[in-house]
Structures are given as structure tokens and as C-alpha cells.
Motif scaffolding. Structure first.
Motif, short mmCIF file in Angstrom:
data_model
loop_
_atom_site.label_atom_id
_atom_site.label_comp_id
_atom_site.label_asym_id
_atom_site.label_seq_id
_atom_site.Cartn_x
_atom_site.Cartn_y
_atom_site.Cartn_z
N TYR A 1 0.83 -1.20 0.00
CA TYR A 1 0.00 0.00 0.00
C TYR A 1 0.86 1.25 0.00
CZ TYR A 1 -4.32 -2.55 0.87
OH TYR A 1 -5.40 -3.36 0.76
N ARG A 2 1.87 1.21 0.83
CA ARG A 2 2.73 2.38 0.92
C ARG A 2 3.33 2.69 -0.44
NH1 ARG A 2 7.62 1.55 4.73
NH2 ARG A 2 8.15 0.21 2.99
N ALA A 3 3.76 1.63 -1.13
CA ALA A 3 4.35 1.84 -2.44
C ALA A 3 3.34 2.41 -3.42
CB ALA A 3 4.89 0.50 -2.97
N ILE A 4 2.12 1.88 -3.38
CA ILE A 4 1.10 2.34 -4.32
C ILE A 4 0.80 3.81 -4.08
CG2 ILE A 4 -1.33 2.14 -4.93
CD1 ILE A 4 -1.11 -0.82 -4.60
N PHE A 5 0.70 4.20 -2.83
CA PHE A 5 0.38 5.59 -2.56
C PHE A 5 1.55 6.51 -2.87
CE2 PHE A 5 -3.76 5.06 -1.26
CZ PHE A 5 -3.89 4.06 -0.31
N TYR A 6 2.73 5.96 -2.84
CA TYR A 6 3.91 6.78 -3.07
C TYR A 6 4.20 6.99 -4.56
CZ TYR A 6 8.75 8.28 -3.01
OH TYR A 6 9.91 8.96 -3.22
N LEU A 7 3.84 6.01 -5.36
CA LEU A 7 4.18 6.07 -6.79
C LEU A 7 3.77 7.37 -7.47
CD1 LEU A 7 5.38 4.67 -9.24
CD2 LEU A 7 3.19 3.56 -9.61
N PRO A 8 2.55 7.85 -7.27
CA PRO A 8 2.19 9.11 -7.95
C PRO A 8 3.14 10.26 -7.64
CG PRO A 8 0.23 8.07 -7.09
CD PRO A 8 1.38 7.28 -6.57
N SER A 9 3.65 10.32 -6.42
CA SER A 9 4.57 11.42 -6.09
C SER A 9 5.80 11.40 -6.96
CB SER A 9 5.09 11.33 -4.67
OG SER A 9 4.09 11.30 -3.76
N LEU A 10 6.24 10.19 -7.27
CA LEU A 10 7.44 10.06 -8.07
C LEU A 10 7.20 10.54 -9.49
CD1 LEU A 10 9.28 6.71 -7.45
CD2 LEU A 10 10.04 9.02 -7.03
N LEU A 11 6.00 10.20 -9.99
CA LEU A 11 5.75 10.48 -11.39
C LEU A 11 5.22 11.87 -11.61
CD1 LEU A 11 3.82 7.22 -12.17
CD2 LEU A 11 6.20 7.66 -12.59
N GLY A 12 4.75 12.44 -10.53
CA GLY A 12 3.86 13.60 -10.64
C GLY A 12 4.34 14.78 -11.44
N SER A 13 5.62 15.10 -11.38
CA SER A 13 5.98 16.36 -12.01
C SER A 13 6.40 16.18 -13.46
CB SER A 13 7.11 17.02 -11.23
OG SER A 13 8.20 16.13 -11.19
N SER A 14 6.14 14.99 -14.01
CA SER A 14 6.61 14.79 -15.38
C SER A 14 5.58 15.28 -16.39
CB SER A 14 6.91 13.32 -15.62
OG SER A 14 5.72 12.59 -15.44
N VAL A 15 6.04 15.51 -17.58
CA VAL A 15 5.17 15.99 -18.65
C VAL A 15 4.10 14.95 -18.96
CG1 VAL A 15 5.10 16.62 -21.08
CG2 VAL A 15 6.97 17.40 -19.66
N ALA A 16 4.49 13.68 -18.91
CA ALA A 16 3.54 12.61 -19.23
C ALA A 16 2.30 12.71 -18.35
CB ALA A 16 4.21 11.25 -19.05
N ILE A 17 2.51 12.94 -17.08
CA ILE A 17 1.36 13.01 -16.18
C ILE A 17 0.51 14.24 -16.47
CG2 ILE A 17 0.66 13.29 -13.78
CD1 ILE A 17 1.56 10.52 -14.48
N ALA A 18 1.16 15.34 -16.77
CA ALA A 18 0.39 16.55 -17.06
C ALA A 18 -0.47 16.33 -18.30
CB ALA A 18 1.33 17.74 -17.27
N VAL A 19 0.11 15.69 -19.30
CA VAL A 19 -0.63 15.38 -20.52
C VAL A 19 -1.81 14.47 -20.19
CG1 VAL A 19 -0.49 13.99 -22.61
CG2 VAL A 19 1.24 15.70 -22.15
N LEU A 20 -1.53 13.43 -19.41
CA LEU A 20 -2.58 12.51 -19.01
C LEU A 20 -3.69 13.23 -18.28
CD1 LEU A 20 -3.67 9.68 -18.24
CD2 LEU A 20 -2.18 9.78 -16.27
N TRP A 21 -3.30 14.11 -17.38
CA TRP A 21 -4.29 14.83 -16.58
C TRP A 21 -5.20 15.66 -17.46
CZ3 TRP A 21 -3.84 12.51 -12.24
CH2 TRP A 21 -4.57 12.93 -11.13
N ARG A 22 -4.59 16.28 -18.47
CA ARG A 22 -5.38 17.12 -19.35
C ARG A 22 -6.47 16.28 -20.02
NH1 ARG A 22 -2.74 21.01 -23.84
NH2 ARG A 22 -2.74 19.14 -25.10
N GLN A 23 -6.11 15.07 -20.40
CA GLN A 23 -7.10 14.24 -21.08
C GLN A 23 -8.11 13.64 -20.13
OE1 GLN A 23 -5.67 15.97 -23.72
NE2 GLN A 23 -7.40 14.67 -24.18
N LEU A 24 -7.70 13.38 -18.90
CA LEU A 24 -8.64 12.85 -17.92
C LEU A 24 -9.79 13.83 -17.71
CD1 LEU A 24 -6.49 11.37 -15.01
CD2 LEU A 24 -7.99 10.14 -16.56
N PHE A 25 -9.42 15.13 -17.70
CA PHE A 25 -10.41 16.13 -17.37
C PHE A 25 -10.97 16.84 -18.59
CE2 PHE A 25 -10.60 16.27 -12.84
CZ PHE A 25 -9.42 15.65 -12.43
N ASP A 26 -10.70 16.32 -19.74
CA ASP A 26 -11.22 16.90 -20.97
C ASP A 26 -12.73 16.71 -21.00
OD1 ASP A 26 -10.57 16.34 -24.50
OD2 ASP A 26 -11.11 18.13 -23.36
N SER A 27 -13.39 17.39 -21.92
CA SER A 27 -14.85 17.30 -21.95
C SER A 27 -15.29 15.88 -22.24
CB SER A 27 -15.43 18.25 -22.99
OG SER A 27 -14.84 17.99 -24.23
#
Lengths: 428, 294, 321
Positions: free
Chosen positions: C131-157
Motif C-alpha cells: 500500500y505504501r508503495a502504491i500511494f507513493y508512486l504518484p509522487s514520483l511520477l507527478g511532475s513529469s510531462v507525461a502526467i500533465a498530458v494525461l491529466w489534461r485528457q482525464l479532465f477533458d470534456s
């Protein structure tokens, strides 16, 4: 925007480069290496690289390194490189910026080369003058374009409607688009994009009312009421659902790829005639081009023919002669002009236009025809924009969004835009 | 004297006595659901990378109707330059940054932790101060400096500072660790006539592998993820890192190739994920050390 | 000599590498050579500190009083930049509002999740590492461009969020291109990365001696009482650390805002983080003098915040010493 170089081209290019390298070892001293910076889409990049390759083939000892950027970060790159003393030899220049760069001493004056390595007499005086700053020639027109409206013909046919014609006025335009939205079966698909934030569109509209963006002295040539009326028009369209809602329009970053027509959200987008090729490349449906809607009755022509873009050479280039020769190749040489085609605009040289006519594909012909048809209807070239004008195009987009999202009324938007635009000009 | 180790985040804690079964189940259920929600975005992206273009939006399902891996090929060649180049660039910069950081920060940390010299506390305080200094204020003059040096457009502005110990966080981490190594070792070596350099090289470093590894890993991760630095210093697409390449891919394909975009995005996260998988312990212990005062 | 080695080895219980003995006796060192090793080891850091940190900071202070635009030499304009920032710059106001809102919303939420989940995990759960690892993983990836791109599409119309809402009959807006909601997508992204402070909380919780709880239980203390009287006070150093670090990080946020808004900070400056605004001014319009002024204002704000935190810490942070 960047572009793709397909594998074959890369391989061929590298093979050629290697071969040249091998051969060129002995000629290292004589080799000329130049850099060429331009903005544009993949289509433009493909063509430009082809032209460069062909030139290198026939001019051994010369290599040209090409770099392409999207419009939005092109000027940043250019400024950085210039500031770092690393200016590219060949620079694609725009009417909005040429004054700034010329007056800062960044660009080479072509006048001494006229009639010698730069033979553009057949451009006609107006096209030659379009590259002049303070009487000297700093830019060579790469092509002529004008504002145009891109229409998704396939979508209109599907909806069983005739798209707006060449002589539709603004009100007809609105009606037709509203009807289209109702009749189209495509999901979340609207008649037109919301172009209230597009400066060239606003400019066309202003000119039809006898006004303009800027006066000769650089101050604003319109007032808040004009802007408010412009915003009101598009508010009407939003209400009629003739154009996309503001949330969708906010996704448009003023590039071909992010335009509403390319994102399949609207059947019409406003743009420039030379972008037609790029738009068609992205869109699977068949596109057509029509001029801007005409003014009501006694309006003046809103459009004008402008140098779509120009070639300039850096004043600090170490290869001035070679650079100028290449510029000539791009605008006058049969091979160079054929490879570039009309993607950068309809060539300014009459001779080249005639040469290209038979080899133009359907798209190219349509663009050339468009300019041809438009030519008798256009007004004069407006005075060059003052320093700081570049920012105003983004400002219009922001203010139009504020109005569209209901944060301001059209009147407030008008006032705000005029105030801030004037401030931008003053700041320079 | 504390052990020369780092704060270890223990893996197990005995459940409190007498906790009712249903509470345990409830907690597990809550955690399980929370985990799913946390991971869902990543799984969705992975799924999207093998779905057809029109299957991606409009459904929340993670299961594609069939697996289409062509997006990886398309995406790889999708920008003007292949992603292989981008990965290579990122890798080069990251590895060099790691080397730079480990060397320069351990040197500085050793000086702060072990050597006596005039003004040591003063400089140490200044070093800690730089931890708080936001990079914005050094950004522009650094840019101008590199511009004048002609380094803009190369990797140099991204790598050279790492050899000059600008990442104070690592110095801090290492100082903490060095302080945990028994001084008797140093003193014994000094009695034997060893120079400071020898002690550093032959004693401190070999004993500090855990913290060096941690610094190396964090350094790699932060460099790999760095977007801002490459954004302002790299303008030639052939020098782009993966982060820049991704952004450029987005710009050039617009809305026409989501699966390709997701494919490349997923790939860009692979190194981070691998490090996470194999070096989790070090990462977690490293963070824990940083957060807790000794 | 041998004895000393042995005892040291025993004390540290570490395998001793071979340390060869020098043969010549050393002479008494003078002041310079006494300090020399320290300075030599610090040499790279000194170069970095003066050349890349202190120097540039002072230069940027100087530039903030000029109109430097990279293409021409800088001219002094006195306080003009600062005056403009405070009186005539509404993008400054927007970006301040946006950044402050982002900080004030995302940091407490992030810490709340981090603490909450840490408390849950600390109760003796099987599979803690997973569990600890699962909750920690997003922090590691979070500041990358890939995640920002993903986020944009998650919240797209047409994105996942709206699809899920659609199942409940809610017609979601286009989150990222609607100025009323766009900032929230970024806040959600920040909170998604609560794993990193969570790890620190876990470690902090670990350090609380269990006998304190046992003693309290013997005294008949309820769970709530134990939490508020033992756990929370003893955690305050960690809370403090996390709060300060997360806040400073939030002020420096850039990549997600840049990628999601395509560098515009839009729509209508609703995602114009202060760093993004600074970037636009400095690297978009090359108003480097002005951007330097903006940078210094941020420094001052962060410094004030840090000073305030440390001062207030006296009142609520319990250090056990």
C-alpha cells in the motif's frame, strides 16, 4: 507545432550528408555551413527540407541546417539565438516583427544585392516594397496570402446544406451556421468556431467599417465601441449556437492543429489562405476556402494581400553572399519554387506563378485561384504594426474569453481591450 | 552514537490487540479502493496506449477491445526525431548529473561534517539557506551567463552546475549520514597519518554507500523529470530530452494520435517506475531521513 | 594502534577497510594548512555558491532595477518595475491569486490525506509495504510531462472524469478549458501526490514510543484522547517540516500548469501560476528586468512565509529535547 521527417528522408538525408562528408574532407576549407530558421507545420517542414536537399545537391560545399518551430515559440527562439550572438543565417520573417528586427540592426539590407544575386524585379513594386523598412529592403516575400475561411465541405454536404458562399454577409453567415448546428448529425459539432479572439478576423471586420488596427503613427485606429460591437456579434452567435461554446474555443491555441475545424468541433475556422494546405493535411474531410463574410451594404473591402512571410538574412551572418543566393533560389529558381509550392503563399513573382500553374495540385490550384479571385476585391496593405503589436493578438484572445465566459460584458471587454492594447504599444 | 545508517521506515507494525475483525476488513477495503483510485489514471493511460483512437474517450473502461501496439511504433517515430534520441539525451544528462552530484556533494558534505576550518558553521548555514532560495531568482542571470558562454543550446547548463554542488539537499542528506559514522574511525586513521583526502576516499565513501545510492537515485529521478531546465536551454530538437520531446509530440500531433501520445508517455515513465520498483527501500528511507531530525 | 582499530570496529560494527599507515611523522600544521583541506573539499561548492547562486541572485537584484531585454544593454529605471507590478499589472494580481489559491487549497488537503492515510497504515495492516508503495508512486511520477498530458485528457470534456460523472447523470463541463474549474484540476493533481509527505508521516509515527500509548491506555484514555494528547503533539515537528516543504514546493510549481494550459496560463489566466507568469515575461517577451523584479518579490514572499513559520513554530511544535 513541429513536424515529421519520414524515415526515408532521414536515411536519404544522412546518406547524402555522409557522402558529402566523405567527399568533402578535402574540401573542408571551402565548405559553407548555414542555418535556416522558420516556423510552420509538418507540411512546410517537409517541403523546405526537400528544397534544401535539392540545393545542396546542386551546390556542393554548401550545407544548410534547417530548424522549424511552432509560431508560438518561434520568436522566443529567434530572440534567444540573436541575443546569444548565434543568429541563424537565414531567417523567416513576419510582417509584424520585421520592423523591430530591422531597426535593431539584426537584418541584412538586401539593396546592394538587387539586380545581382537577388533578382526579384518581377515581384512587382508592391511586393518588393512590402519588405522595406526605412527605405531599405530587409525581407523578400516568400508568398502572398490573405485571410480566408476554411470550410468543411464534407460536413455541410452531410447536413444537406450549402456552405456560405463568397458573398455571404455577416448576418447570413450567422444564420447559416446556426442552421448547420441544428441539422448536423455529428455529436458536439457546431457551425463555426468562435473567432472573437482572432485578430486578423477582427482586423478584417474593422477595415470593412473604414477603420483599421493601427494608424500610421502606431496608435490604435479603433475604439472601444468597435470592439464591443465585434464582441456583441459573436455573443449573438454563441446564443444562437451557431458557434462553439467558450469551453471548446479555449482549446484553440491559434495553430492549425488546435483550430476548431481540426479538432472536429466546428465545420468552419478562420485562418489564412496559405494555411489551406496544412489544414487539409490534418483533416480527413474535404475542405474548401471562402473569403471573409462581406460587410452589409456599403462596406469597404476588409481583406488585403499581405506578404505571408518573408526571407531575411542575418546582418551578422558569415556567409552573406551564399545566404542571399539561397534566398533567390527559394523565390525565383524553378526547382526551389516548385518544391516549396504555394504552401507559404502564392509566389510574388509573376514568372514563378506562371511556371508553377501547370504543376499545382488541386490544393495549390485552389489557393492560387483564391488569391486570383480576391485580388480585385482587396484594399491596400495596412501600415506596419508598431512594437508591442505582437502581444495584442494574445490580448484579444484573453479578453474575448473573458467576455465569452461571462466575466465581462461586451462593453467592458471593449474598454478593457482598448486600454490594455494601447498600454502594450506604449510599452513597446 | 547512532548507527551509520539511515532512518529505516519499518515495514511492519503489529496490529493493536483486540481490534474487531470487521474493522480490519473495513480498513482494508478502504485502502484497497483508495489504491485503485490512486492508480486508475496510470492504468487508464496504459490502456489508452493500446486502444483504438475512438475507444479512448467516452468510456471509463480499462479493457481495450483488442490490443493495438502500433501506437508505440507510431509514437516512437512521431516527432521529427525518433524518441530513441530523446531517451538517449535524457539518459546522458541524467547519468552525468548523478555523477556530478555524488562527487561534488559528498566532497562538500565531508568538509562540513568532518573537517574543521574557520567559518565552517557560517558556510554551513549559508548552504542550508540556499535550500530555501527559490530558483526563480537565479534563473535569469544564470541564463544570461550561459548565453554569454555560448552554452545555451547544449547540455552544459544542465550538467555543469551538478558538478558544483548546487543541489544543497544532497549535501544536507549526506551530512546527516556522515555524522552517524563513528569519529573513532577518522581519528584512528589520522593517527596513522592519513590525509583528509584518504579518509574521505578510503573510509567515508565506502561506508556511505546507502546515502550515495539514495542521492544518486533522487538525482536521476529529478533530472529525468526536469522540464523547465531543458525548456529554456535546449532549442535544437535533436537535443531534446524525453520531457521536451513529449511536449513537442503533443504540439505536433494535436488531437490526431492519442494512443501514440499515451504510448510515449507511458514509456517516459518506465525508468522512473523501474527505479521505484528496485530501489523503493532507498527512496523511502531517504525521504524519511530528510524529514526527521536526528 | 591495533587496539584502537579493533575498538572502533566494534563500536561501529562495520567492516573496516584497510587503512595503510604512513611511515613519516607529521609536522605540526600551521593555520593555512589546517584550514586548507576544508576549503579544498569545499572548492566545487564555493564555485557553485558564488558563481551560480549568490552571484546570480545579486545580479538579478540589480537587473530588477533595469529594463534589460536581452537584446540591448540594460538601463537603470529605478523602481519602475516594482511600481508597475504593484499598480498597473493585473496579470501579477491574477497570478498571485491563482498561486495563493493553489497553495492554500492543495497543501492542507495534501497533508490531510498524507496524515490520514499514514495513520491508517500505521495501525498494523498486512501488506503495508504494498500500500505504501502504491500511494507513493504518484509522487514520483507527478511532475513529469507525461502526467500533465494525461491529466489534461482525464479532465477533458470527453475524458474519464466526465464519463464517470455521466453514469450518475451529471453533465460535466470541460474542466481544463473552463476558467471556473481549470485550477481545480491542478489542485487535484497536487493532492494526488500526497505519497511523499505520507512517507515522512509514517516514519514520524513510527518514532513515537509505544509505551506512551500503553501508559495512556492504563490511565483509561480514549482513542481520541490518545490521538490529540500524544500522537499529534509528538508529530508536530514532522507536520511542520512537511508543511514548510510542501508550501515552498507549491509556490514553485510550473510543469503541470505549463503543459495543461499549453504555456498560456489560460483560459483567462486561470492557471497562470506565478512561475509561469515569470517565465512568460522573462522568456516569452524577454522582459528580463521585469521578470527579475517578479522573482525577487517571490523570494521575499517565501522568505516571509518561512520566517513566520519558524517563529510560530515555537508555539506549537514540540521538540523532544
Amino acid at each position: 507545432m513541429t513536424y515529421r521527417l519520414d524515415r526515408r528522408q532521414v536515411l536519404a538525408g544522412s546518406a547524402a550528408a555522409l557522402a558529402f562528408g566523405a567527399f568533402g574532407i578535402g574540401r573542408a576549407a571551402a565548405a559553407t555551413h548555414m542555418r535556416f530558421l522558420w516556423w510552420g507545420s509538418k507540411e512546410r517542414a517537409d517541403r523546405t527540407f526537400k528544397a534544401i536537399k535539392a540545393y545542396q545537391k546542386s551546390h556542393s560545399g554548401i550545407t544548410i541546417e534547417g530548424e522549424s518551430f511552432g509560431w508560438d515559440n518561434y520568436w522566443t527562439r529567434l530572440a534567444t539565438q540573436t541575443a546569444g550572438g548565434n543568429s541563424p543565417d537565414l531567417i523567416q520573417m513576419d510582417y509584424r516583427y520585421i520592423f523591430e528586427y530591422a531597426r535593431r540592426g539584426v537584418l541584412l539590407d538586401f539593396t546592394p544585392y538587387m539586380g545581382k544575386s537577388l533578382d526579384i524585379k518581377d515581384f512587382g513594386q508592391q511586393n518588393i516594397d512590402s519588405g522595406k523598412v526605412d527605405g531599405k529592403i530587409y525581407g523578400v516575400s516568400l508568398g502572398v496570402n490573405s485571410s480566408a475561411v476554411m470550410v468543411n465541405l464534407t460536413a455541410w454536404k452531410e447536413a444537406g446544406m450549402e456552405p456560405p458562399g463568397d458573398d455571404a454577409n455577416w448576418d447570413d453567415f450567422a444564420e447559416l451556421c446556426a442552421k448547420f448546428t441544428k441539422q448536423t448529425k455529428r455529436r458536439d459539432y457546431y457551425g463555426t468556431a468562435d473567432e472573437s479572439g482572432l485578430e486578423p478576423a477582427f482586423e478584417g471586420w474593422l477595415r470593412q467599417r473604414g477603420k483599421a488596427l493601427y494608424k500610421d503613427d502606431g496608435s490604435l485606429a479603433f475604439d472601444a465601441a468597435d470592439v464591443a460591437a465585434w464582441f456583441d456579434y459573436w455573443a449573438k452567435l454563441r446564443k444562437m449556437k451557431a458557434c462553439v461554446p467558450p469551453e471548446m474555443q479555449a482549446l484553440d491555441q491559434l495553430t492549425v492543429e488546435t483550430g476548431m475545424i481540426s479538432q472536429n468541433k466546428a465545420s468552419i475556422s478562420f485562418g489564412h489562405s496559405n494555411q489551406f494546405v496544412a489544414y487539409q493535411a490534418i483533416n480527413k474531410d474535404k475542405l474548401g476556402m471562402i473569403p471573409y463574410p462581406v460587410p452589409a451594404k456599403d462596406g469597404k473591402p476588409g481583406q488585403y494581400l499581405k506578404p505571408a512571410m518573408q526571407m531575411s538574412v542575418s546582418a551578422s551572418s558569415k556567409n552573406k553572399d551564399a545566404a542571399v543566393a539561397f534566398v533567390n533560389y527559394l523565390v525565383e529558381d524553378p526547382e526551389g519554387t516548385k518544391l516549396l509550392g504555394v504552401e507559404r503563399g502564392v509566389p510574388a513573382s509573376e514568372k514563378v506563378r506562371k511556371e508553377l500553374a501547370p504543376s499545382l495540385d488541386a490544393l495549390g490550384k485552389e489557393m492560387a485561384d483564391f488569391i486570383q479571385k480576391l485580388t480585385p476585391k482587396v484594399g491596400p496593405l495596412p501600415p506596419p504594426p508598431p512594437n508591442g503589436a505582437g502581444e495584442n493578438q494574445f490580448l484579444l484572445q484573453t479578453v474575448s474569453q473573458q467576455v465569452a465566459f461571462g466575466k465581462m460584458t461586451s462593453q467592458e471587454g471593449g474598454k478593457s481591450y482598448v486600454e490594455k492594447a494601447a498600454a502594450n504599444i506604449k510599452r513597446g | 552514537m547512532t548507527d551509520a545508517t539511515m532512518v529505516s521506515a519499518a515495514d511492519t507494525v503489529a496490529p493493536p490487540r483486540g481490534r474487531p475483525r470487521w474493522l480490519s476488513v473495513l480498513i482494508h477495503a478502504a485502502l484497497f479502493i483508495a489504491s485503485l483510485i490512486m492508480l486508475y489514471p496510470l492504468l487508464w493511460m496504459l490502456a489508452g496506449s493500446v486502444k483504438n483512437q475512438n475507444e479512448i474517450f467516452g468510456t471509463a473502461s480499462l479493457i481495450p477491445s483488442h490490443f493495438d501496439f502500433s501506437s508505440y511504433v507510431r509514437g516512437w517515430m512521431g516527432a521529427q526525431v525518433s524518441f530513441g534520441k530523446f531517451f538517449w539525451n535524457s539518459f546522458v544528462i541524467a547519468v552525468l548529473s548523478v555523477i556530478g552530484n555524488v562527487i561534488s556533494c559528498s566532497l562538500a558534505a565531508y568538509a562540513f561534517a568532518r573537517l574543521k576550518f574557520r567559518g565552517r558553521n557560517f558556510w554551513f548555514a549559508l548552504m542550508l539557506g540556499t535550500l530555501m532560495l527559490p530558483y526563480h531568482v537565479t534563473l535569469i542571470p544564470q541564463y544570461i551567463l550561459f548565453l554569454k558562454l555560448g552554452w545555451v543550446k547544449t547540455f552544459l547548463p544542465l550538467i555543469v552546475p551538478k558538478f558544483l554542488a548546487v543541489d544543497a539537499f544532497f549535501i544536507f542528506l549526506m551530512v546527516q549520514f556522515f555524522r552517524g559514522i563513528p569519529r573513532e574511525l577518522d581519528e584512528a586513521a589520522m593517527m596513522d597519518g592519513c590525509s583528509a583526502w584518504r579518509i574521505y576516499w578510503k573510509i567515508m565513501l565506502p561506508l556511505s554507500l546507502p546515502v550515495l545510492a539514495t542521492a544518486a537515485i533522487f538525482s536521476f529521478l529529478w533530472t529525468w523529470d526536469d522540464f523547465f531546465g531543458p525548456l529554456i536551454y535546449l532549442s535544437d530538437i535533436n537535443t531534446y530530452t524525453v520531457q521536451l520531446g513529449l511536449r513537442s509530440f503533443v504540439d505536433s500531433t494535436g488531437s490526431s494520435d492519442w494512443s501514440g501520445l499515451f504510448a510515449m508517455s507511458s514509456l517516459s515513465l518506465v525508468p522512473v517506475f523501474l527505479i521505484f520498483l528496485f530501489f523503493q527501500r532507498l527512496l523511502i528511507d531517504g525521504i524519511a531521513t530528510a524529514g526527521l531530525k536526528r | 594502534m591495533g587496539n584502537r582499530h579493533d575498538s572502533a570496529a566494534q563500536a561501529g560494527r562495520i567492516a573496516l577497510p584497510d587503512v595503510p599507515a604512513a611511515t613519516a611523522p607529521r609536522k605540526a600544521p600551521g593555520a593555512l594548512s589546517r584550514n586548507a583541506p576544508g576549503y579544498l573539499f569545499l572548492l566545487p561548492w564555493f564555485i557553485g555558491f558564488f558563481g551560480l547562486t549568490l552571484g546570480p541572485a545579486l545580479i538579478s537584484l540589480y537587473l530588477s532595477f533595469t529594463d534589460y531585454n536581452l537584446l540591448q544593454a540594460p538601463n537603470m529605471v529605478g523602481l519602475d518595475n516594482y511600481v508597475r507590478i504593484f499598480t498597473a499589472d493585473d496579470k501579477f494580481i491574477s497570478s498571485m491569486k491563482v498561486t495563493l489559491f493553489y497553495v492554500v487549497c492543495s497543501v492542507p488537503l495534501k497533508l490531510a490525506f498524507a496524515l490520514g492515510v499514514a495513520l491508517l497504515l500505521n495501525r498494523g495492516i498486512k501488506g503495508l509495504p504494498v500500500y505504501r508503495a502504491i500511494f507513493y508512486l504518484p509522487s514520483l511520477l507527478g511532475s513529469s510531462v507525461a502526467i500533465a498530458v494525461l491529466w489534461r485528457q482525464l479532465f477533458d470534456s470527453d475524458g474519464v472524469v466526465n464519463t464517470l460523472l455521466g453514469h450518475f447523470g451529471i453533465q460535466g463541463p470541460s474542466w481544463i478549458s473552463n476558467p471556473n474549474y481549470s485550477l481545480y484540476t491542478l489542485i487535484v493533481l497536487a493532492v494526488w501526490q500526497f505519497g511523499s509527505p505520507m512517507i515522512i508521516f509514517l516514519a514520524g509515527l513510527r518514532q513515537i514510543p509505544t509505551d506512551m500509548y500503553e501508559a495512556a491506555s492504563l490511565d483509561g484514555a480514549s482513542k481520541a484522547r490518545k490521538f490529540f494528547k500524544i500522537t499529534l503533539p509528538l508529530l508536530t515537528p514532522v507536520i511542520f517540516f512537511n508543511a514548510v516543504v510542501q508550501t515552498i514546493d507549491a509556490f514553485k510549481a510550473f510543469t503541470p500548469a505549463y503543459v495543461i494550459s499549453s504555456g498560456t496560463g489560460g483560459p483567462i489566466d486561470s492557471t497562470l501560476f506565478y512561475t509561469l507568469y515569470l517565465y512568460q515575461e522573462g522568456f516569452g517577451y524577454f522582459r528580463m528586468g521585469y521578470a527579475s523584479a517578479l522573482a525577487w518579490i517571490l523570494v521575499i514572499i517565501i522568505a516571509l512565509f518561512t520566517a513566520f513559520s519558524f517563529l510560530s513554530a515555537r508555539y506549537w511544535v514540540h521538540y523532544d529535547d
